[in-house]
Design a protein around this motif. Sequence first.
Motif, mmCIF file in Angstrom:
data_model
loop_
_atom_site.group_PDB
_atom_site.id
_atom_site.type_symbol
_atom_site.label_atom_id
_atom_site.label_comp_id
_atom_site.label_asym_id
_atom_site.label_seq_id
_atom_site.Cartn_x
_atom_site.Cartn_y
_atom_site.Cartn_z
ATOM 1 N N VAL A 424 0.838 -1.207 0.000
ATOM 2 C CA VAL A 424 0.000 0.000 0.000
ATOM 3 C C VAL A 424 0.867 1.249 0.000
ATOM 4 C CG1 VAL A 424 -1.751 1.272 1.279
ATOM 5 C CG2 VAL A 424 -1.883 -1.217 1.140
ATOM 6 N N PHE A 425 1.923 1.267 0.819
ATOM 7 C CA PHE A 425 2.759 2.463 0.915
ATOM 8 C C PHE A 425 3.564 2.705 -0.357
ATOM 9 C CE2 PHE A 425 2.881 1.728 5.765
ATOM 10 C CZ PHE A 425 1.681 2.385 5.897
ATOM 11 N N ARG A 426 3.887 1.643 -1.098
ATOM 12 C CA ARG A 426 4.625 1.831 -2.345
ATOM 13 C C ARG A 426 3.737 2.301 -3.486
ATOM 14 N NH1 ARG A 426 7.379 -3.331 -1.045
ATOM 15 N NH2 ARG A 426 9.425 -2.832 -0.206
ATOM 16 N N ASN A 427 2.439 2.132 -3.352
ATOM 17 C CA ASN A 427 1.504 2.512 -4.421
ATOM 18 C C ASN A 427 0.381 3.370 -3.859
ATOM 19 O OD1 ASN A 427 2.485 0.496 -6.727
ATOM 20 N ND2 ASN A 427 2.348 -0.670 -4.822
ATOM 21 N N PRO A 428 0.701 4.537 -3.300
ATOM 22 C CA PRO A 428 -0.356 5.342 -2.672
ATOM 23 C C PRO A 428 -1.373 5.871 -3.666
ATOM 24 C CG PRO A 428 1.700 6.580 -2.750
ATOM 25 C CD PRO A 428 2.027 5.197 -3.205
ATOM 26 N N ARG A 429 -0.951 6.193 -4.878
ATOM 27 C CA ARG A 429 -1.894 6.747 -5.857
ATOM 28 C C ARG A 429 -2.793 5.673 -6.462
ATOM 29 N NH1 ARG A 429 -1.015 12.170 -7.261
ATOM 30 N NH2 ARG A 429 -0.040 13.060 -5.422
ATOM 31 N N LEU A 430 -2.373 4.414 -6.406
ATOM 32 C CA LEU A 430 -3.196 3.334 -6.958
ATOM 33 C C LEU A 430 -4.251 2.876 -5.965
ATOM 34 C CD1 LEU A 430 -0.543 1.144 -8.826
ATOM 35 C CD2 LEU A 430 -1.797 3.138 -9.632
ATOM 36 N N PHE A 431 -3.890 2.808 -4.689
ATOM 37 C CA PHE A 431 -4.840 2.359 -3.678
ATOM 38 C C PHE A 431 -5.750 3.479 -3.182
ATOM 39 C CE2 PHE A 431 -1.731 -1.089 -3.327
ATOM 40 C CZ PHE A 431 -2.580 -2.184 -3.316
ATOM 41 N N GLY A 432 -5.355 4.721 -3.364
ATOM 42 C CA GLY A 432 -6.211 5.824 -2.959
ATOM 43 C C GLY A 432 -5.965 6.258 -1.527
ATOM 44 N N ALA A 433 -6.499 7.421 -1.199
ATOM 45 C CA ALA A 433 -6.254 8.015 0.115
ATOM 46 C C ALA A 433 -6.938 7.230 1.223
ATOM 47 C CB ALA A 433 -6.730 9.470 0.128
ATOM 48 N N GLY A 434 -8.107 6.647 0.958
ATOM 49 C CA GLY A 434 -8.808 5.916 2.008
ATOM 50 C C GLY A 434 -8.050 4.701 2.478
ATOM 51 N N VAL A 435 -7.561 3.878 1.551
ATOM 52 C CA VAL A 435 -6.787 2.694 1.913
ATOM 53 C C VAL A 435 -5.450 3.102 2.523
ATOM 54 C CG1 VAL A 435 -5.692 0.601 1.002
ATOM 55 C CG2 VAL A 435 -7.915 1.327 0.141
ATOM 56 N N PHE A 436 -4.810 4.138 1.975
ATOM 57 C CA PHE A 436 -3.511 4.573 2.494
ATOM 58 C C PHE A 436 -3.631 5.068 3.930
ATOM 59 C CE2 PHE A 436 -0.115 7.606 3.184
ATOM 60 C CZ PHE A 436 0.992 6.966 2.659
ATOM 61 N N PHE A 466 7.019 3.954 4.174
ATOM 62 C CA PHE A 466 6.008 4.959 4.513
ATOM 63 C C PHE A 466 6.575 6.368 4.386
ATOM 64 C CE2 PHE A 466 4.187 7.755 7.780
ATOM 65 C CZ PHE A 466 2.881 7.801 7.327
ATOM 66 N N LEU A 467 7.761 6.591 4.895
ATOM 67 C CA LEU A 467 8.352 7.932 4.812
ATOM 68 C C LEU A 467 8.677 8.309 3.378
ATOM 69 C CD1 LEU A 467 10.706 7.763 7.931
ATOM 70 C CD2 LEU A 467 8.522 8.963 7.733
ATOM 71 N N ALA A 468 9.132 7.325 2.578
ATOM 72 C CA ALA A 468 9.451 7.622 1.185
ATOM 73 C C ALA A 468 8.209 7.995 0.385
ATOM 74 C CB ALA A 468 10.142 6.425 0.538
ATOM 75 N N ALA A 469 7.038 7.496 0.813
ATOM 76 C CA ALA A 469 5.804 7.847 0.110
ATOM 77 C C ALA A 469 5.474 9.325 0.236
ATOM 78 C CB ALA A 469 4.646 7.005 0.643
ATOM 79 N N TRP A 470 5.997 9.992 1.281
ATOM 80 C CA TRP A 470 5.714 11.410 1.499
ATOM 81 C C TRP A 470 6.835 12.307 1.014
ATOM 82 C CZ3 TRP A 470 1.026 12.976 2.711
ATOM 83 C CH2 TRP A 470 0.166 12.083 3.331
ATOM 84 N N GLU A 471 7.849 11.742 0.392
ATOM 85 C CA GLU A 471 8.940 12.535 -0.141
ATOM 86 C C GLU A 471 8.840 12.591 -1.652
ATOM 87 O OE1 GLU A 471 12.268 10.456 1.415
ATOM 88 O OE2 GLU A 471 12.121 11.336 3.406
ATOM 89 N N GLY A 472 9.588 13.462 -2.260
ATOM 90 C CA GLY A 472 9.547 13.591 -3.699
ATOM 91 C C GLY A 472 8.702 14.770 -4.131
ATOM 92 N N PRO A 473 8.633 15.012 -5.437
ATOM 93 C CA PRO A 473 7.904 16.186 -5.939
ATOM 94 C C PRO A 473 6.393 16.083 -5.797
ATOM 95 C CG PRO A 473 8.695 14.821 -7.759
ATOM 96 C CD PRO A 473 9.291 14.238 -6.507
ATOM 97 N N ASP A 474 5.837 14.870 -5.791
ATOM 98 C CA ASP A 474 4.387 14.698 -5.685
ATOM 99 C C ASP A 474 4.107 13.722 -4.549
ATOM 100 O OD1 ASP A 474 1.741 14.922 -6.162
ATOM 101 O OD2 ASP A 474 1.703 13.681 -7.971
#
Length: 599
Positions: A424-436, A466-474
């Motif tokens: 889930v944490f590696r694919n936050p945009r695929l699972f959506g905000a609710g699952v994340f 989990f932390l890497a999911a919140w880093e980066g440009p998007d």
Amino acid sequence: AYPPVSNLGKVQFAFYCPGGEDELLGDLGPAGRRAAVADRATLAASGESDRAAAARLAKAHGVPSGLRFSLFARVRLARLESSADPAEACRATLFRLYAFVVLLQVDRAAAEGDARGGPDESAEAAVAAFLAADQPELVAELFRALRYERAGVPKEVVEACLRALAALAGDRARAASTLAAMRGGGHPAILAALVSSTARRLIEAPRAPVGEALTAANLPKLELDAINADADAPVPIADALVALLSTLVTTHGGCLFLRDVSLLPALLPLLRNRNPRHVHVVSHAVHVLEIFMDYASQAAAAFRDLGGMQIVVQRLKHEAEDALAEHAATHGPQVEPSAAAPSESEGARGASEASAASPPSASPPSPSSPPEKPAPTYLVSSTRRVLLKALMRALALTNFSPGTNNVKVAGLEDGSLCAALNLVFRNPRLFGAGVFSLAANLLCDVMNHEPTCYPELEKQEVPQTFLAAWEGPDPGPSPSADALCCLPNALGALCLSPLGLARVKKSGALDALVAAFTSRAYQRAMHGETAGAIGGNIDELLRHVPDLQPAGVRFAIDVLRRLLEVGGMDPGPPDPEPWPDRAPSAAGDAEAAAAPRET
């Protein structure tokens, strides 16, 4: 009460003539006269259709337009009852049962007001009197049909009986009497046998491959359609059954009845069913189990004793894998920019800082080459996301609710829980905000329940992912209030361990909230009380973790500077002195290595 044999196939219809003119029949005669229609239906012999027979009788007896549908229904039932074909009798039973369900679910007060003063006022009064009376005999007959489900009762009739029971149990006026009738006469045993047999049919149904396996199998379309048809065969009864269980589990009397049914052992095997055609049935079943265990703490303990938590964790992992495989087969592989590895995120952040410090290029981009639009990101299927949410809520209820301090975290030793969270944490945009957000809350529950398990989480790379999911440009999933509010809570949970605190200080996950407060993309997500909730969570995080206060101050300053830039004002020169927790990565690695190890 069954109709006399002499009345089978006979149309009995009486009404009072309203008088006036009819658009098809003309003058209806004086108002108030009583007219009766009594005709032996010979439709099967003559070949006359139900509609034609109703039109003939309406013309012969002057039936007004407002009552012709009622006459048509009487003609249709008379023909079905007089037929020697069992299928026609089944159709008559279905018509009556579904009509009863509709009557229970309509607004009877509005219907009575519309019918008052009309030609069918007496019929509406009779229907209201029938619905106001208790129907224990009807409940017994419905369970009798369910009892003989294995003896050849058509599955359509079984489904209609379950729908009628759900409508009776969901009607407030008759819920108490219905539940009292359901608890007697051996009815709990009948429903328990039906639940077990339905779950067994769902599990034994053929299953088509998913994702790459489906592509590799290269099945002909006819064979694939046959597999799906066999898999869909038990679904209608299963849908009606879970609808009845969902209605019963919302009331005290219904939960007592489900306790007599022994719901947990009957439904638990269904959680192992990974057939893609049955995902919605499993999600409804998990929701029923969640409400039932929330009602009775003994049910949650029994669920743990039956190995339910391990089954839930394994299904959570397999469901995340199946969701990604199905998504890749449907939409192709998609790269998540926010789910890069920690080292890659730090490298990208350093490169962006270096590019910001360097002077702008003298050659602007060519106007003839417009920037490429990013490829759209499609979520995994909604049914699988609903099931993932239900599984995570059920796990949190049974493993981390009050009174479970001595319960070990399920799936932590074998790594199945960490594997599911990483997916889930590696694919936050695929699972959506609710699952994340639910996955982040589950990570918080694990850390709060057993803080000494952080080395195992670190070994499985859950905090890093989990932390890497919140880093980066998007960063993070799609803009959502739930996802933004869960970030400070998750950071606080990770900081319960010295190793986690070093990892959080090293990351730039908190900087993701700067975009939330200053970007137009988050405007809808920040409406209402979201900004206040995020601020309260950050305040609690900084109070409980003093080592993060410099990062919190820097976060507040960055938000203010960005707001000034958006408003067209000069924010002034940046602070030339680096903050203590934003030292180079080598210092962060040395700090993480010097942190005391937990045992």
